[in-house]
Scaffold this active site. Sequence first.
Site, PDB file in Angstrom:
ATOM      1  CE  LYS A 172     -13.414   2.425  -4.602  1.00  0.00           C
ATOM      2  NZ  LYS A 172     -12.417   2.010  -5.613  1.00  0.00           N
ATOM      3  N   GLY A 198      -6.887   6.319  -2.224  1.00  0.00           N
ATOM      4  CA  GLY A 198      -7.609   7.324  -3.001  1.00  0.00           C
ATOM      5  C   GLY A 198      -8.582   6.706  -3.993  1.00  0.00           C
ATOM      6  CG  ASP A 199     -12.271   5.671  -6.311  1.00  0.00           C
ATOM      7  OD1 ASP A 199     -11.785   4.661  -6.835  1.00  0.00           O
ATOM      8  OD2 ASP A 199     -13.327   6.185  -6.730  1.00  0.00           O
ATOM      9  CG  ASN A 234      -3.723   9.676 -10.252  1.00  0.00           C
ATOM     10  OD1 ASN A 234      -2.697  10.298 -10.474  1.00  0.00           O
ATOM     11  ND2 ASN A 234      -3.750   8.494  -9.690  1.00  0.00           N
TER      12      ASN A 234
HETATM   13  N1  GLU Z   1      -9.363   3.422  -6.014  1.00  0.00           N
HETATM   14  C1  GLU Z   1      -8.442   2.584  -6.717  1.00  0.00           C
HETATM   15  C2  GLU Z   1      -9.176   1.408  -7.329  1.00  0.00           C
HETATM   16  O1  GLU Z   1     -10.304   1.570  -7.778  1.00  0.00           O
HETATM   17  C3  GLU Z   1      -7.224   2.208  -5.869  1.00  0.00           C
HETATM   18  C4  GLU Z   1      -7.516   1.496  -4.590  1.00  0.00           C
HETATM   19  C5  GLU Z   1      -6.297   1.285  -3.703  1.00  0.00           C
HETATM   20  O2  GLU Z   1      -5.202   1.690  -4.069  1.00  0.00           O
HETATM   21  O3  GLU Z   1      -6.484   0.708  -2.629  1.00  0.00           O
HETATM   22  O4  GLU Z   1      -8.678   0.326  -7.447  1.00  0.00           O
END
Ligand code: GLU
Length: 443
Positions: A125, A164-165, A239
């Site tokens: 992350k 994304g996040d 989203n």
């Molecule tokens: N941010 C999203 C999660 O918390 C997606 C992470 C991703 O697609 O790599 O899982």
Amino acid sequence: MSYIKEVLKEIEGRNGEQAEFKQAATEVLESLEGVINEHPEYRTNAILERIVEPDRQIMFRVPWIDDKGVAHVNRGFRVQFNNAIGPYKGGLRLHPSVNLSIIKFLGFEQIFKNSLTGLPIGGGKGGSDFDPKGKSDREIFEFCRSFMTELYRHLGADIDVPAGDIGTGAREIGYMYGTYKKITNSYEGVLTGKSLQYGGSLARTEATGYGLVYLTEEMLKAKGQSFNGKKVVISGSGNVAIYAAEKAMNLGAKVVTMSDSTGWILDEAGIDLAAIKEIKEVKRGRLSEYKSYRPKSEYHTSGRVWQVPCDIALPCATQNELNGDDAATLVKNKVTAVGEGANMPSTPDAMELFVSKGVLFAPAKAANAGGVATSALEMSQNSQRLSWTFEKVDSKLHDIMKNIYHNMAAAAEQYGHKDNFIIGANIAGFKKVADAMVAQGIQ
Ligand code: GLU
């Protein structure tokens, strides 16, 4: 002292100030007693000590210049937590609250979530304390370019694949992808959540929200229930929240709330999703504007969505947004199911209350895994240099979410905690990673 307690004590000593990381690690480790007792090799291989320590954590300076010519410096992060079962995979959060504790908790959760998808992705992350709110496109570009100018050297389609996040959507991914390509001269699937013209996957935008509802529906189905005719309360309006609302409505539910960082809306007639999409996806505006689309709705800046009586609650905003008092209110109002769309949205006392009161509770690392699962499908398409249809991706997503439900339910039952999906998800996610780590030796 038990092995788990020993490691928890070690975490406290080493990461005392990292509240969110300790919260996430404690929840996982406390779930593992049955599986640890059954597998003495986990102790001899120091699996717990190793799984709570990231492979590496990268912190860096991100300088950028605003539209007035003023220079700013933010802090960038990438925590590469565990790659036992695949390249590091996880989003980039851009929010002023971001610090090492938050990125570590998110990276730690990602290890188990990614394992639960059944796909070959490890946990990582990243992000920055940059606040995208109110910034111009040019300022966002400046920041993203500067951020990627450092981050690129740590990435690769088979090394680490961000996405994304909160605060990072298709626009930011585009600017970062452009920068990566420019620096490396390599056209590879190094980010997911890309736009469709240059390697993005159909259904990735919808995936986290749709996946949340697919998994929650499967959990309800096992008890002879469904979304049809149910009243649903959702927090958030990003989203995840938008596409959870869309799928819940498709299944016959009525969604009555949504929120953002300044307030929340209640529309007893059912949320007008086209209006929400226009406000949030097109205008990048605030929910206070919703009243001009639906004069009979209410807009509140105090109180919380959880006070609205409902059958199903879907927290889709951020960590620790639903506390013990909120859980008590929901239980009093006879909520039957809670599905977590955000990462760790319920506090530990809230989770405990839901489980003890027999509320069906789908924890985040299972319930919101559809986003990263579809990111892994985007990686597959990029490797094949193919694009699958929406229907193909959506049907794979649906199968993945059903499997996650059945795997976590089976693990919960096998270890004597029937219907405790917190324990079930933690065990099912952990086991695959732990076995891979044992197989690969003490590294
Ligand atoms: N941010 C999203 C999660 O918390 C997606 C992470 C991703 O697609 O790599 O899982």
